[in-house]
Scaffold this motif. Sequence first.
Motif, PDB file in Angstrom:
ATOM      1  N   VAL A  59     -13.630 -26.436  22.532  1.00  0.00           N
ATOM      2  CA  VAL A  59     -14.469 -27.476  21.952  1.00  0.00           C
ATOM      3  C   VAL A  59     -13.827 -27.893  20.636  1.00  0.00           C
ATOM      4  O   VAL A  59     -13.603 -27.053  19.755  1.00  0.00           O
ATOM      5  CB  VAL A  59     -15.911 -26.967  21.707  1.00  0.00           C
ATOM      6  N   ASP A  60     -13.516 -29.167  20.519  1.00  0.00           N
ATOM      7  CA  ASP A  60     -12.892 -29.707  19.302  1.00  0.00           C
ATOM      8  C   ASP A  60     -11.652 -28.912  18.896  1.00  0.00           C
ATOM      9  O   ASP A  60     -11.444 -28.624  17.714  1.00  0.00           O
ATOM     10  CB  ASP A  60     -13.900 -29.751  18.148  1.00  0.00           C
ATOM     11  N   GLY A  61     -10.842 -28.521  19.870  1.00  0.00           N
ATOM     12  CA  GLY A  61      -9.592 -27.819  19.603  1.00  0.00           C
ATOM     13  C   GLY A  61      -9.725 -26.337  19.348  1.00  0.00           C
ATOM     14  O   GLY A  61      -8.731 -25.660  19.106  1.00  0.00           O
ATOM     15  N   GLY A  74     -28.075 -18.031  29.914  1.00  0.00           N
ATOM     16  CA  GLY A  74     -28.612 -19.385  29.966  1.00  0.00           C
ATOM     17  C   GLY A  74     -27.923 -20.366  29.026  1.00  0.00           C
ATOM     18  O   GLY A  74     -27.086 -19.991  28.209  1.00  0.00           O
ATOM     19  N   PRO A  75     -28.306 -21.624  29.164  1.00  0.00           N
ATOM     20  CA  PRO A  75     -27.643 -22.698  28.419  1.00  0.00           C
ATOM     21  C   PRO A  75     -27.749 -22.562  26.905  1.00  0.00           C
ATOM     22  O   PRO A  75     -26.800 -22.886  26.184  1.00  0.00           O
ATOM     23  CB  PRO A  75     -28.334 -23.973  28.893  1.00  0.00           C
ATOM     24  N   ASP A  76     -28.864 -22.075  26.396  1.00  0.00           N
ATOM     25  CA  ASP A  76     -29.002 -21.922  24.944  1.00  0.00           C
ATOM     26  C   ASP A  76     -27.997 -20.912  24.401  1.00  0.00           C
ATOM     27  O   ASP A  76     -27.407 -21.122  23.344  1.00  0.00           O
ATOM     28  CB  ASP A  76     -30.426 -21.513  24.568  1.00  0.00           C
ATOM     29  N   ALA A  77     -27.800 -19.823  25.123  1.00  0.00           N
ATOM     30  CA  ALA A  77     -26.832 -18.807  24.697  1.00  0.00           C
ATOM     31  C   ALA A  77     -25.411 -19.356  24.741  1.00  0.00           C
ATOM     32  O   ALA A  77     -24.603 -19.079  23.850  1.00  0.00           O
ATOM     33  CB  ALA A  77     -26.939 -17.563  25.584  1.00  0.00           C
ATOM     34  N   ARG A  79     -24.534 -22.583  24.459  1.00  0.00           N
ATOM     35  CA  ARG A  79     -24.407 -23.536  23.342  1.00  0.00           C
ATOM     36  C   ARG A  79     -24.237 -22.793  22.005  1.00  0.00           C
ATOM     37  O   ARG A  79     -23.418 -23.191  21.176  1.00  0.00           O
ATOM     38  CB  ARG A  79     -25.607 -24.458  23.290  1.00  0.00           C
ATOM     39  N   ALA A  80     -24.986 -21.727  21.821  1.00  0.00           N
ATOM     40  CA  ALA A  80     -24.869 -20.964  20.578  1.00  0.00           C
ATOM     41  C   ALA A  80     -23.489 -20.320  20.448  1.00  0.00           C
ATOM     42  O   ALA A  80     -22.887 -20.354  19.372  1.00  0.00           O
ATOM     43  CB  ALA A  80     -25.956 -19.886  20.529  1.00  0.00           C
ATOM     44  N   ALA A  81     -22.977 -19.763  21.550  1.00  0.00           N
ATOM     45  CA  ALA A  81     -21.661 -19.131  21.515  1.00  0.00           C
ATOM     46  C   ALA A  81     -20.567 -20.151  21.195  1.00  0.00           C
ATOM     47  O   ALA A  81     -19.574 -19.826  20.560  1.00  0.00           O
ATOM     48  CB  ALA A  81     -21.374 -18.443  22.841  1.00  0.00           C
TER      49      ALA A  81
END
Length: 85
Positions: A59-61, A74-77, A79-81
């Motif tokens: 993500v962004d290099g 799940g998706p929240d974990a 996204r947080a990672a």
Amino acid sequence: MDLSEGRRSYTTSRGTTAAACVLSPDAALAELVRRRTAQARTLMTTYQLRGVPALIAEVDGTRSALDASTLYSGPDAVRAALKLR
């Protein structure tokens, strides 16, 4: 009961069966699998990943490793990672 009924024999463009290709892969295929397996092992060691599933996301290099625990949380974990919150 005849279990062979309805069984298909899949052939390659060279006229060999798919089973024959699996049992006797050509040298180029074997080398490709060996190289890709070595690359995957190197990446897993670099990012300290053990087992599967595992994911290396960019993500962004910036690359981040996501292990099975994160992926199954799940998706929240995820996204947080990836610091996407």
